[in-house]
Scaffold this motif. Structure first.
Motif, PDB file in Angstrom:
ATOM      1  N   VAL A  27       0.847  -1.207   0.000  1.00 42.95           N
ATOM      2  CA  VAL A  27       0.000   0.000   0.000  1.00 42.95           C
ATOM      3  C   VAL A  27       0.877   1.250   0.000  1.00 42.95           C
ATOM      4  CG1 VAL A  27      -1.676   1.329   1.351  1.00 42.95           C
ATOM      5  CG2 VAL A  27      -1.944  -1.147   1.129  1.00 42.95           C
ATOM      6  N   ALA A  28       1.956   1.220   0.768  1.00 41.00           N
ATOM      7  CA  ALA A  28       2.861   2.373   0.839  1.00 41.00           C
ATOM      8  C   ALA A  28       3.467   2.699  -0.521  1.00 41.00           C
ATOM      9  CB  ALA A  28       3.974   2.094   1.849  1.00 41.00           C
ATOM     10  N   LEU A  29       3.624   1.674  -1.378  1.00 35.86           N
ATOM     11  CA  LEU A  29       4.228   1.876  -2.701  1.00 35.86           C
ATOM     12  C   LEU A  29       3.203   2.125  -3.804  1.00 35.86           C
ATOM     13  CD1 LEU A  29       6.903  -0.990  -2.519  1.00 35.86           C
ATOM     14  CD2 LEU A  29       7.315   1.488  -2.327  1.00 35.86           C
ATOM     15  N   ASN A  30       1.917   1.947  -3.491  1.00 36.82           N
ATOM     16  CA  ASN A  30       0.883   2.100  -4.517  1.00 36.82           C
ATOM     17  C   ASN A  30       0.636   3.576  -4.818  1.00 36.82           C
ATOM     18  OD1 ASN A  30      -1.777   2.191  -5.875  1.00 36.82           O
ATOM     19  ND2 ASN A  30      -1.829   0.009  -5.401  1.00 36.82           N
ATOM     20  N   PRO A  31       0.662   3.988  -6.091  1.00 37.41           N
ATOM     21  CA  PRO A  31       0.496   5.407  -6.440  1.00 37.41           C
ATOM     22  C   PRO A  31      -0.883   5.971  -6.097  1.00 37.41           C
ATOM     23  CG  PRO A  31       0.441   4.043  -8.417  1.00 37.41           C
ATOM     24  CD  PRO A  31       0.878   3.156  -7.298  1.00 37.41           C
ATOM     25  N   ASN A  32      -1.871   5.119  -5.841  1.00 38.96           N
ATOM     26  CA  ASN A  32      -3.219   5.607  -5.565  1.00 38.96           C
ATOM     27  C   ASN A  32      -3.505   5.760  -4.071  1.00 38.96           C
ATOM     28  OD1 ASN A  32      -3.840   5.588  -8.325  1.00 38.96           O
ATOM     29  ND2 ASN A  32      -4.487   3.454  -8.241  1.00 38.96           N
ATOM     30  N   THR A  33      -2.528   5.473  -3.230  1.00 38.15           N
ATOM     31  CA  THR A  33      -2.747   5.586  -1.781  1.00 38.15           C
ATOM     32  C   THR A  33      -2.929   7.047  -1.394  1.00 38.15           C
ATOM     33  OG1 THR A  33      -1.434   3.603  -1.388  1.00 38.15           O
ATOM     34  CG2 THR A  33      -1.749   5.070   0.477  1.00 38.15           C
ATOM     35  N   LEU A  41      -0.800   7.639   3.783  1.00 35.48           N
ATOM     36  CA  LEU A  41       0.659   7.719   3.744  1.00 35.48           C
ATOM     37  C   LEU A  41       1.202   8.287   5.050  1.00 35.48           C
ATOM     38  CD1 LEU A  41       1.260   8.955   0.076  1.00 35.48           C
ATOM     39  CD2 LEU A  41       1.628   6.653   0.998  1.00 35.48           C
ATOM     40  N   GLU A  42       0.472   9.238   5.630  1.00 31.29           N
ATOM     41  CA  GLU A  42       0.888   9.810   6.915  1.00 31.29           C
ATOM     42  C   GLU A  42       0.870   8.742   8.011  1.00 31.29           C
ATOM     43  OE1 GLU A  42      -1.385  13.232   7.957  1.00 31.29           O
ATOM     44  OE2 GLU A  42      -0.875  14.340   6.143  1.00 31.29           O
ATOM     45  N   LYS A  43      -0.164   7.903   7.972  1.00 32.67           N
ATOM     46  CA  LYS A  43      -0.249   6.825   8.966  1.00 32.67           C
ATOM     47  C   LYS A  43       0.882   5.821   8.778  1.00 32.67           C
ATOM     48  CE  LYS A  43      -5.265   6.885   9.716  1.00 32.67           C
ATOM     49  NZ  LYS A  43      -6.526   6.096   9.639  1.00 32.67           N
ATOM     50  N   LEU A  44       1.152   5.497   7.518  1.00 32.50           N
ATOM     51  CA  LEU A  44       2.193   4.493   7.237  1.00 32.50           C
ATOM     52  C   LEU A  44       3.582   5.021   7.578  1.00 32.50           C
ATOM     53  CD1 LEU A  44       0.823   3.064   3.856  1.00 32.50           C
ATOM     54  CD2 LEU A  44       0.752   1.982   6.118  1.00 32.50           C
TER      55      LEU A  44
END
Length: 229
Positions: free
Chosen positions: A200-206, A211-214
């Protein structure tokens, strides 16, 4: 005179024999009619499978199932529901109803192949599905169907990982997958959940919020993936 009166009283006290005969005949007639009108399972299945009577199909789809204690009637009803589910003349609303409420694999498999996406979506969200059936729907051509399948608790970790890697996945589904093992299913296998969150961290649609949570994820692998991004 006394003997004659007593004889008349005895005769009047005796029940009329013709009523029992009438009841017996009525029972026999009813049984004969039931036997005459009974459809063998294969005949009933084919009739419902090819029926164009939407009202009849709708009524059958909504009909309460027999009690499970009556195994023969219950098995017959669930088998016939498969024919109703696979018939395109069954109204879409009734097919969605079956896809939402039925726990039977034979019925759900039919509905998972439905040409109407709303029916397949209902199957994808049904938590009585077998994991292999949900896995099949994670590959559906319609994004909404895939998304519902990925959020189904029956979905395997392999399917979840592939969903998190999918460049067409929407932000809402990625929010769900990015929360696995932390905010959702906290008892999930740590390694598998971490692999999904990393994808998910690498997915461009996240989404930016995810991203802040990850960025503060407990897994170093997830944080490193985010840094690579």
């Amino acid at each position: 005179m006394t003997n004659e009166n007593e004889s008349n009283i005895e005769k009047n006290a005796q029940p009329a024999p013709q009523s029992d005969t009438a009841e017996t005949k009525a029972g026999e007639t009813s049984h004969e009619e039931a036997v005459k009108n009974f459809e063998p399972l294969t005949v009933a299945y084919e009739r419902l499978r090819h029926s164009t009577d939407s009202a009849e199909l709708s009524e059958f789809a909504r009909r309460p199932l027999p009690d499970r204690s009556n195994q023969a009637a219950f098995s017959r009803a669930t088998a016939l529901l498969e024919a109703v589910a696979g018939n395109r003349h069954t109204p879409v609303a009734d097919r969605v109803f079956l896809a939402t409420t039925m726990p039977f694999p034979n019925v759900l498999v039919k509905l998972s192949e439905d040409p109407d996406a709303s029916v397949r979506q209902a199957v994808a969200a049904n938590e009585d599905d077998k994991n292999w059936l949900v896995g099949r729907l994670t590959k559906d051509p319609v994004p909404q169907v895939r998304d519902h399948a990925l959020r189904n608790k029956r979905t395997s970790w392999k399917m979840r990982l592939e969903g998190a890697q999918d460049p067409t996945a929407d932000a809402e589904t990625l929010d769900f997958l990015g929360s696995l093992g932390t905010e959702i299913e906290e008892g999930a296998p740590a390694v598998l959940a971490s692999m999904v969150r990393r994808a998910v961290a690498l997915n461009p649609n996240t989404s930016a919020q995810m991203l802040e949570k990850l960025a503060n994820d407990p897994s170093e692998e997830v944080r490193n993936a985010l840094a690579q991004r």
